[in-house]
Design a protein around this motif. Structure first.
Motif, PDB file in Angstrom:
ATOM      1  N   LEU A 224       0.721  -1.174  -0.338  1.00 55.61           N
ATOM      2  CA  LEU A 224      -0.054   0.177   0.061  1.00 55.61           C
ATOM      3  C   LEU A 224       0.440   1.348   0.254  1.00 55.61           C
ATOM      4  N   ILE A 225       2.140   1.456   0.802  1.00 54.45           N
ATOM      5  CA  ILE A 225       3.110   2.165   0.713  1.00 54.45           C
ATOM      6  C   ILE A 225       3.579   2.699  -0.385  1.00 54.45           C
ATOM      7  N   PHE A 226       4.219   1.047  -1.466  1.00 50.42           N
ATOM      8  CA  PHE A 226       4.668   1.889  -2.704  1.00 50.42           C
ATOM      9  C   PHE A 226       3.243   2.027  -3.195  1.00 50.42           C
ATOM     10  N   ASP A 227       1.979   1.794  -3.349  1.00 51.92           N
ATOM     11  CA  ASP A 227       1.390   2.212  -4.227  1.00 51.92           C
ATOM     12  C   ASP A 227       0.653   3.462  -4.075  1.00 51.92           C
ATOM     13  N   PHE A 228       0.760   3.999  -2.663  1.00 53.75           N
ATOM     14  CA  PHE A 228       0.550   5.057  -2.192  1.00 53.75           C
ATOM     15  C   PHE A 228       1.702   6.235  -2.943  1.00 53.75           C
ATOM     16  N   GLU A 229       2.940   5.822  -3.418  1.00 51.32           N
ATOM     17  CA  GLU A 229       3.952   6.452  -3.677  1.00 51.32           C
ATOM     18  C   GLU A 229       3.517   6.366  -5.017  1.00 51.32           C
ATOM     19  N   ILE A 230       3.749   5.516  -5.818  1.00 49.97           N
ATOM     20  CA  ILE A 230       3.819   5.346  -7.417  1.00 49.97           C
ATOM     21  C   ILE A 230       1.867   6.755  -8.021  1.00 49.97           C
ATOM     22  N   ASP A 231       0.690   6.000  -7.207  1.00 47.12           N
ATOM     23  CA  ASP A 231      -0.484   6.473  -7.560  1.00 47.12           C
ATOM     24  C   ASP A 231      -0.676   8.075  -7.303  1.00 47.12           C
TER      25      ASP A 231
END
Length: 582
Positions: free
Chosen positions: A561-568
Motif C-alpha cells: 500500500l505504501i508503494f502504491d500510494f507513492e506511485i499513484d
C-alpha cells in the motif's frame, strides 16, 4: 482491492490494536506504583486497608468539621458526595448545590454509615486495579522474580478412593478443583497474583508461579491443605447446648479463628462435631455467622464421593441460582434413607470443614437428584465444580522449587528492553542506508508489525518472558527479511528497464511465494514448539508465531500500500530503492 479499502483495514487494525494495548500501556506507564501494589493485595489485606483508611479519613474530616463546618468538602473526599446525594434523596431533603462539611455529615445517619462509604470506595478502587491488572500483558517469572513450583496430582490415590477408573472429565475436574483450592489459599496466605496452570496436553502436573518475594514457609503452608465436601445433618439440640456453654465460657473462643476448645464430653459427645457457618462478606472474605453442631456418624453424612454430575440452574420461582446434582446408586439410596429419617431437620453443606449453606429437609429425597440453594451465581458455579469432583482431597506432591531473585528480574527486563531497542534501531538505520527512500517503507512496516505483535500479546493476556523478548527481537529480523526479498525483486525488475509501477507489481508477485513458504514453514515449527514445549521455550515459540503472522501482513499488505500510494498519489517517476544509477 482498492487503496482506500486497504487503508481502512490498516487504520482499523491499528485502532483496534491501540484499544487492546491501552490497558497495558496505562498500567505500566500511567498507574502509580502505589496503585499497582494495591492490585496485588490479598482480600484480607484489602479489608484491613479499607478499615484503617476509613477510620483515618473520618478522623480527619471530623477535625476539619470541628474547625469550620462551612468549609468545602476536600477534593480527595469528593467520592462521598454521590453517596450523600442518594442519602438526601432517600429522605427527601433538598440536595445542596455547593457541598460543605456540614452538608456532608447530615447525609449520614451514623458513624458506621460514614465508615462503610469510605470502605466501599477503597474496596472498589482495589478491585478496579485488580481488574486492570487482569487485562494487561503480564511479566513472566524470569522478569519479575519470585518462585516457580511444580506439583504432581496423585490421581491414582483419587481413583482408589472413588473405586473406579477415572474418566477424562473426572481427572480434568479434579485437577481444576485443585487449582481453584490453590488459588483460594494463595490469596488467603497473602501470596497474590499467582499464575497457576495445568500441564499442557492434559497431564497431571500443576505449575505454580508466584512473582515477587515469596516466603517458602508460607508456600508450604497452603500446599499442605486438602479439601473435602460432605452433607451433614445438624443436631439442633446439641447446637443450642454448645452455644449456651460457650456463652458461659467465653474464654474458650479463639478471637482470631473462632475455634472453640475445652468443650466437655457431656455437652459435645462423640459422633458430633462443632463447625462454624460462614458467608462471603462484601470483600469476598469468609464472614463468621454462627456455630452449629453436625452429626458425623455414617448414617447422617453423605460423602462427596457419591456425587456424579452437578450443574447450575435457576429456581423457576425466585430466579435465584441453584445447584442440581446427581448421586450414584449407593449415594442415592443412602441419601434417601438419611433424608427420610431427618424430615424437618436442617442439612448443612460442609466445604473444607466450614458450613457454607443449609437447607430444611421437607420430605425424603429419592431418585438421587438433589438441589442446593443459598448461593450467588459465582459461588453456585464454584460449588458445581466442587460437587462434580466430589471435593476429594487430591494429594499434591511437590516435585521442584525454583527461586528467581527480584534483582535478576530487573536486570533481565533492562537487558531485554535494551536488546529490543538497539535491534530495532540498527535494523531501521540499515534499511534507510541500504535502500534509501524505500527503507522508510520497510521501517514503517516494521513499526506497525511490532505494534500489532504487542497488541495481540496484550489482548490475550499473554505473559512476556525473557525468551519472549528474544522472540520479539527475532521477529524484527524476520519482518525485515521479508522486505529485503521484496525490495531485491523490485530492484531486479527496475534495473531491467521496467517502469516503477510495473517493477513493484512484478516484484511483489515474484516474492510472494518465497515469503509465504519461509513464513509458513517457520510458523508450523513455532506452533509445534508452543504445543509440545513449556516454560521459557513455549514463551519464545508463541511470540515468534504471533510475529510471523503479523510479518506476513505488514510485508505483503502494508508495504504494498505504501508503494502504491507513492506511485499513484505522489506520482513518483523514479524509485528511491537503490544507489545504482539508472
Amino acid at each position: 482491492m482498492s487503496k482506500r479499502f486497504r487503508l481502512f483495514i490498516i487504520v482499523l487494525l491499528l485502532a483496534v490494536g491501540a484499544w487492546f494495548l491501552s490497558p497495558t500501556v496505562n498500567w505500566y506507564f500511567f498507574t502509580s506504583p502505589q496503585n499497582q501494589k494495591l492490585a496485588s493485595y490479598s482480600l484480607e489485606q484489602i479489608r484491613d486497608l479499607a478499615i484503617s483508611t476509613a477510620q483515618s479519613d473520618l478522623k480527619n474530616l471530623q477535625d476539619l468539621y470541628a474547625k469550620n463546618p462551612s468549609a468545602p468538602v476536600p477534593a480527595d473526599m469528593s467520592f462521598l458526595i454521590p453517596v450523600a446525594k442518594r442519602n438526601y434523596a432517600s429522605i427527601k431533603m433538598a440536595v445542596p448545590t455547593a457541598w460543605t462539611l456540614n452538608d456532608l455529615f447530615k447525609a449520614f445517619v451514623s458513624q458506621d454509615d460514614f465508615l462503610n462509604a469510605i470502605e466501599d470506595q477503597v474496596r472498589n478502587d482495589a478491585f478496579h486495579y485488580k481488574s486492570m491488572k487482569a487485562k494487561i500483558m503480564q511479566l513472566g517469572l524470569d522478569l519479575s522474580g519470585g518462585m516457580s513450583i511444580v506439583l504432581k496430582a496423585d490421581l491414582n490415590a483419587l481413583q482408589a478412593k472413588k473405586g473406579h477408573i477415572l474418566t477424562t472429565q473426572e481427572k480434568s475436574d479434579a485437577i481444576g478443583r485443585a487449582i481453584d483450592v490453590l488459588k483460594s489459599r494463595i490469596d488467603q496466605f497473602g501470596l497474590s497474583e499467582p499464575t497457576i496452570k495445568r500441564e499442557a496436553g492434559g497431564g497431571n502436573k500443576i505449575y505454580v508461579e508466584l512473582p515477587g518475594d515469596v516466603d517458602p514457609d508460607r508456600v508450604n503452608a497452603f500446599l499442605r491443605g486438602k479439601g473435602s465436601l460432605t452433607l451433614n445433618i445438624v443436631d439442633e439440640k446439641a447446637t443450642e447446648a454448645v452455644n449456651q456453654w460457650i456463652a458461659q465460657n467465653p474464654q474458650s473462643v479463639n478471637p482470631v479463628t473462632n475455634a472453640v476448645t475445652g468443650i466437655p464430653a457431656d455437652v459435645l459427645p462423640a459422633g458430633l462435631e462443632l463447625l462454624n457457618f460462614y458467608k462471603k462478606d462484601r470483600f469476598g472474605l469468609d464472614q463468621f455467622v454462627n456455630r452449629q453442631v453436625v452429626k458425623t456418624d455414617d448414617k447422617n453424612v453423605l460423602d462427596g464421593t457419591h456425587i456424579q454430575q452437578a450443574v447450575v440452574s435457576r429456581d423457576p420461582v425466585s430466579n435465584q441460582p441453584v445447584v442440581d446434582f446427581m448421586l450414584d446408586g449407593v449415594g442415592a439410596n443412602h441419601f434417601a434413607q438419611m433424608t427420610q429419617a431427618n424430615v424437618g431437620k436442617t442439612m448443612a453443606v460442609v466445604l473444607d470443614n466450614k458450613i457454607r449453606a443449609g437447607a430444611r429437609i421437607q420430605e425424603a429425597i429419592t431418585g438421587g437428584n438433589v438441589q442446593v440453594t443459598g448461593f450467588d451465581s459465582k459461588d453456585a458455579q464454584d460449588l458445581a465444580v466442587t460437587l462434580r469432583t466430589g471435593a476429594l482431597p487430591v494429594s499434591l506432591v511437590v516435585q521442584s522449587y525454583t527461586s528467581v531473585g527480584s534483582t535478576l528480574g530487573r536486570t533481565a527486563i533492562q537487558a531485554g528492553v535494551n536488546a529490543s531497542i538497539w535491534g530495532l534501531v540498527l535494523v531501521a538505520v540499515f534499511m534507510l542506508l541500504y535502500y534509501k527512500g524505500a527503507g522508510i517503507n520497510a521501517d514503517v512496516a516494521l513499526l506497525i508489525n511490532m505494534f500489532l505483535v504487542m497488541a495481540i500479546l496484550g489482548v490475550f493476556n499473554m505473559t512476556l518472558t525473557l525468551t519472549g523478548i528474544a522472540g520479539l527481537v527475532l521477529t524484527v529480523g524476520i519482518s525485515v527479511d521479508a522486505n529485503v526479498i521484496i525490495f531485491e525483486r523490485i530492484k531486479e525488475e527496475y534495473w531491467a528497464g521496467k517502469s516503477p509501477a510495473t517493477a513493484i507489481d512484478i516484484g511483489f508477485k515474484r516474492a510472494f511465494w518465497t515469503i509465504m513458504d519461509s513464513h509458513v514453514t517457520a510458523l508450523i515449527a513455532s506452533l509445534f514448539l508452543s504445543l509440545l514445549s513449556k516454560g521459557a521455550v513455549q514463551g519464545f515459540a508463541v511470540t515468534l508465531a504471533v510475529g510471523l503472522i503479523s510479518s506476513l501482513f505488514t510485508s505483503l499488505f502494508v508495504s504494498r500500500l505504501i508503494f502504491d500510494f507513492e506511485i499513484d498519489v505522489l506520482k513518483t517517476r523514479k524509485l528511491a530503492i537503490t544507489w545504482r544509477k539508472m
